[in-house]
Design a protein around this motif. Structure first.
Motif, short mmCIF file in Angstrom:
data_model
loop_
_atom_site.label_atom_id
_atom_site.label_comp_id
_atom_site.label_asym_id
_atom_site.label_seq_id
_atom_site.Cartn_x
_atom_site.Cartn_y
_atom_site.Cartn_z
N SER A 1 0.92 -1.19 -0.06
CA SER A 1 -0.08 0.03 -0.08
C SER A 1 0.90 1.39 0.09
CB SER A 1 -1.02 -0.11 1.25
OG SER A 1 -1.38 1.31 1.47
N LYS A 2 0.55 2.05 -1.11
CA LYS A 2 1.64 3.38 -1.28
C LYS A 2 1.18 4.17 -0.04
CE LYS A 2 3.33 2.58 -5.84
NZ LYS A 2 4.98 2.03 -5.59
N ASP A 3 -0.08 4.23 0.12
CA ASP A 3 -0.87 5.18 1.21
C ASP A 3 -0.14 5.06 2.43
OD1 ASP A 3 -2.45 7.06 1.75
OD2 ASP A 3 -4.00 5.51 2.47
N LEU B 1 1.06 10.02 -10.42
CA LEU B 1 -0.23 9.48 -9.97
C LEU B 1 0.11 8.13 -9.81
CD1 LEU B 1 -1.42 11.85 -10.97
CD2 LEU B 1 -3.17 10.71 -12.06
N LYS B 2 -0.16 7.54 -8.46
CA LYS B 2 0.34 6.21 -8.12
C LYS B 2 -1.11 5.33 -7.59
CE LYS B 2 5.02 7.04 -7.06
NZ LYS B 2 6.04 6.96 -5.98
N ALA B 3 -1.26 4.24 -7.97
CA ALA B 3 -2.35 3.37 -7.75
C ALA B 3 -1.79 2.83 -6.35
CB ALA B 3 -2.56 2.31 -8.49
N GLY C 1 1.18 0.65 -12.08
CA GLY C 1 0.36 1.46 -11.36
C GLY C 1 0.79 2.98 -11.22
N VAL C 2 2.00 3.32 -11.78
CA VAL C 2 2.37 4.71 -11.71
C VAL C 2 2.45 5.27 -13.07
CG1 VAL C 2 4.37 6.19 -11.19
CG2 VAL C 2 3.94 3.96 -9.68
N LEU C 3 1.83 6.60 -13.16
CA LEU C 3 1.71 7.41 -14.25
C LEU C 3 2.43 8.64 -13.94
CD1 LEU C 3 -2.11 6.72 -15.19
CD2 LEU C 3 0.03 5.45 -15.95
N ILE D 1 -1.39 11.07 -5.05
CA ILE D 1 -0.74 12.01 -5.98
C ILE D 1 0.53 12.71 -5.26
CG2 ILE D 1 -1.10 14.27 -7.21
CD1 ILE D 1 -3.97 13.68 -7.28
N GLU D 2 1.51 12.65 -6.10
CA GLU D 2 2.91 13.05 -5.20
C GLU D 2 3.72 14.35 -6.04
OE1 GLU D 2 4.65 9.88 -3.99
OE2 GLU D 2 6.21 9.90 -5.35
N GLU D 3 4.30 14.80 -5.53
CA GLU D 3 5.37 15.96 -6.11
C GLU D 3 6.46 14.99 -7.07
OE1 GLU D 3 8.58 18.55 -3.95
OE2 GLU D 3 7.83 16.80 -3.07
N PHE D 4 6.71 15.65 -8.20
CA PHE D 4 7.80 15.14 -9.23
C PHE D 4 9.31 15.32 -8.42
CE2 PHE D 4 10.64 14.96 -12.65
CZ PHE D 4 10.40 13.95 -13.21
N LEU D 5 9.99 14.04 -8.30
CA LEU D 5 11.13 14.40 -8.09
C LEU D 5 12.24 14.18 -9.15
CD1 LEU D 5 11.28 11.89 -4.75
CD2 LEU D 5 11.35 14.65 -4.68
N ASP D 6 13.19 15.30 -9.18
CA ASP D 6 13.98 15.23 -10.59
C ASP D 6 15.15 14.79 -9.86
OD1 ASP D 6 14.90 15.77 -13.10
OD2 ASP D 6 14.83 18.07 -12.88
N ILE E 1 18.22 11.17 -10.14
CA ILE E 1 18.75 9.87 -10.83
C ILE E 1 18.50 8.73 -9.77
CG2 ILE E 1 21.22 10.39 -10.30
CD1 ILE E 1 21.80 8.73 -12.81
N GLU E 2 17.90 7.66 -10.10
CA GLU E 2 17.65 6.75 -9.21
C GLU E 2 18.60 5.47 -8.89
OE1 GLU E 2 13.41 6.23 -11.55
OE2 GLU E 2 13.52 4.82 -9.76
N LEU E 3 18.43 5.23 -7.62
CA LEU E 3 19.20 3.70 -7.34
C LEU E 3 18.42 2.88 -6.46
CD1 LEU E 3 22.25 4.34 -4.90
CD2 LEU E 3 20.29 6.02 -5.41
N TYR F 1 17.60 -0.57 -14.95
CA TYR F 1 17.14 0.03 -16.07
C TYR F 1 15.73 -0.60 -16.49
CZ TYR F 1 21.70 2.15 -16.04
OH TYR F 1 22.67 2.68 -15.50
N LYS F 2 14.74 0.07 -16.18
CA LYS F 2 13.50 -0.20 -16.33
C LYS F 2 12.83 -0.20 -17.49
CE LYS F 2 11.93 0.24 -11.30
NZ LYS F 2 12.57 1.40 -10.49
N ARG F 3 13.33 0.87 -18.36
CA ARG F 3 12.42 1.14 -19.54
C ARG F 3 12.81 0.01 -20.64
NH1 ARG F 3 10.09 5.92 -20.56
NH2 ARG F 3 9.68 7.13 -18.41
N VAL G 1 13.03 8.70 -0.79
CA VAL G 1 12.40 7.44 -0.93
C VAL G 1 11.32 7.38 -1.92
CG1 VAL G 1 11.28 5.36 -0.01
CG2 VAL G 1 13.21 6.61 1.36
N ILE G 2 11.41 6.76 -2.98
CA ILE G 2 10.29 6.70 -4.09
C ILE G 2 9.33 5.65 -3.69
CG2 ILE G 2 9.81 5.89 -6.72
CD1 ILE G 2 12.03 7.65 -7.13
N GLU G 3 10.11 4.27 -3.13
CA GLU G 3 9.14 3.40 -2.72
C GLU G 3 9.93 2.41 -1.96
OE1 GLU G 3 8.07 0.42 -5.75
OE2 GLU G 3 10.24 0.57 -6.70
N TYR G 4 9.36 1.60 -1.10
CA TYR G 4 9.66 0.67 -0.52
C TYR G 4 9.27 -0.75 -1.13
CZ TYR G 4 10.41 3.27 3.99
OH TYR G 4 10.81 3.87 4.84
#
Ligand code: AMP
Ligand code: GLY
Length: 424
Positions: free
Chosen positions: A106-108, A148-150, A158-160, A189-194, A196-198, A218-220, A286-289
């Protein structure tokens, strides 16, 4: 000691490969496993949603430790199931209980937890069907792009991230009206973080923790990080920009407060925690756990662990992780994922894989493969991860790419630019 590992992907093959190297292990079983895991243990074909079957395997095979690879059984409560049953309550399971698994499920819940324990993350608000109007108004207060995240598990889809306000408002409405089924009944709904991910990983016994090697995936699907999101097309470890100073910030601002928060919430968490981070101008957010290891990150993290992984599991189970030894290989490890034509959309299966015996200087971790009488066949979108060591990233990548050319199956596809953004 007998171990049962749950899962069937490249992550599980890498874990099984490492577990099999431990002198402490007598028998390793993988359920359901794939064509690669059967080289290092015995596959058992059961469904992971059927906990009674898992329990039966534990009894029949005299299992001493269960290791859970993917998130779904954890989110569904496999740890609680084992703990509550008198027959299995003394069998340690590496993975968090259901409440701990909500950090991923649950992202919430995860955002609430981060806010409560002051763990740096993007500012956010959650909305449901009754607050669509407020959600649209909230979007108007943010600037593009809109994230936007489900709330629930949506198979990584689930992330747009949307550039245009009107489109974002329509998407919010679609999500709350069931675009991702139950998973998007609540939307964050969250603020965009600009930045580089790791990915940073720890194993914890619920009070102390060991930090495992960090990685970048490399997700894409497309070169230059373009096109649709996938489960991951390749990975690199270590991450050159994650220097000592940055990793100390991660430990102090993210890892420690997370473990302390779990203790305060009385969540008895034994297992892996995967911190999906954004480096924003030198500061970690943190973007996600995730409550498991990453895939394909595991295929570069595990090969860099020199210590006995099973010993880490035992110390985790016994609450003595503090005393465990963790030695990390200084070398780089890279992995390149071979995928099926069409992936990550509708893809082909059942293609014969050839030249596996010609691979040299790399370790092959199977993901979507299956054994048939006359050889190994593709059986998923992500098929095989090719992991290699090197003194630096480029020497490791040369080996992974040499073998990516060698292995053949009809419709083989892979990204040719893993690590492209990491060369200084
Ligand atoms: P998640 O499933 O939460 O990891 O999100 C999927 C992907 O969306 C992440 O790997 C990021 O690339 C991107 N993403 C998620 N949240 C944000 C954010 N707040 N700012 C920028 N990118 C994000
Ligand atoms: N590679 C990203 C994940 O495992 O979620």
């Amino acid at each position: 000691m007998n171990i049962l590992l749950l899962g069937s992907g490249g992550r599980e093959h890498a874990l099984a490969w490492k577990i099999n190297q431990s002198k402490i292990v007598k028998n390793l079983y993988i359920a359901p496993g794939n064509a690669g895991t059967s080289d290092v243990g015995e596959n058992i074909n059961i469904s992971l949603s059927d906990f009674e079957s898992v329990k039966k395997v534990v009894a029949d095979k005299r299992i001493d430790i269960v290791v859970v690879g993917p998130e779904q059984p954890l989110v569904d409560g496999i740890v609680d199931f084992f703990e509550l049953d008198p027959d299995t309550k003394n069998i340690p399971v590496i993975g968090p209980p259901k409440l701990g698994a909500k950090l991923e499920g649950s992202k919430d819940f995860a955002k609430d937890f981060m806010q409560k324990y002051q763990i740096p993350t993007a500012k956010y608000k959650s909305f449901n069907k009754n607050s669509i109007h407020d959600g649209k108004k909230f979007l108007e207060t943010l600037s593009a792009p809109y994230v936007l995240k489900a709330d629930g598990l949506a198979a990584g889809k689930g992330v747009l991230i949307i550039d245009n306000l009107k489109e974002a408002q329509v998407s919010l409405e679609n999500m709350l009206n069931g675009q991702f089924g139950e998973a998007s009944k609540t939307v964050v709904i969250e603020e965009f973080l600009d930045g580089i991910e790791l990915s940073v990983f720890v194993i914890t016994d619920g009070k102390s923790y060991k930090i495992l090697p960090e990685a970048k995936d490399y997700k894409r699907i497309g070169e230059g990080d373009t096109g649709l999101n996938t489960g991951g097309m390749g990975a690199v470890s270590p991450v050159p920009f994650a220097d000592k100073e940055f990793l100390l910030k991660v430990e102090k601002r993210v890892i420690k407060p997370t473990i302390d928060g779990l203790i305060k919430e009385n969540i008895k968490y034994k297992g892996f925690i995967f911190f999906g981070l954004m480096n924003v101008k030198g500061d970690p957010y943190v973007i996600e756990y995730n409550v498991r290891m990453g895939d394909p990150e595991t295929e570069v993290v595990i090969p860099r662990i020199k210590s006995d992984l099973v010993n880490l599991f035992i110390q985790t189970a016994n609450n003595t992780l503090e005393n465990a030894e963790l030695i990390i290989d200084e070398n780089f490890c890279t992995t390149v994922m071979l995928v099926s034509r069409g992936y990550p959309e509708k893809y082909e299966k059942g293609k014969k894989i050839t030249n596996l015996e010609d691979v040299s200087e790399s370790t092959i971790f199977h993901a979507g493969t299956i054994d048939k009488d006359d050889g190994v066949y593709t059986n998923g979108g992500r098929v095989i991860a090719i992991s290699s060591y090197g003194e630096n990233m480029d020497t490791a990548l040369v080996k992974s790419y040499k073998n990516a050319k060698t292995i053949e199956f009809e419709g083989k596809n892979y990204r040719k630019d893993i690590g492209f953004d990491l060369n200084e």
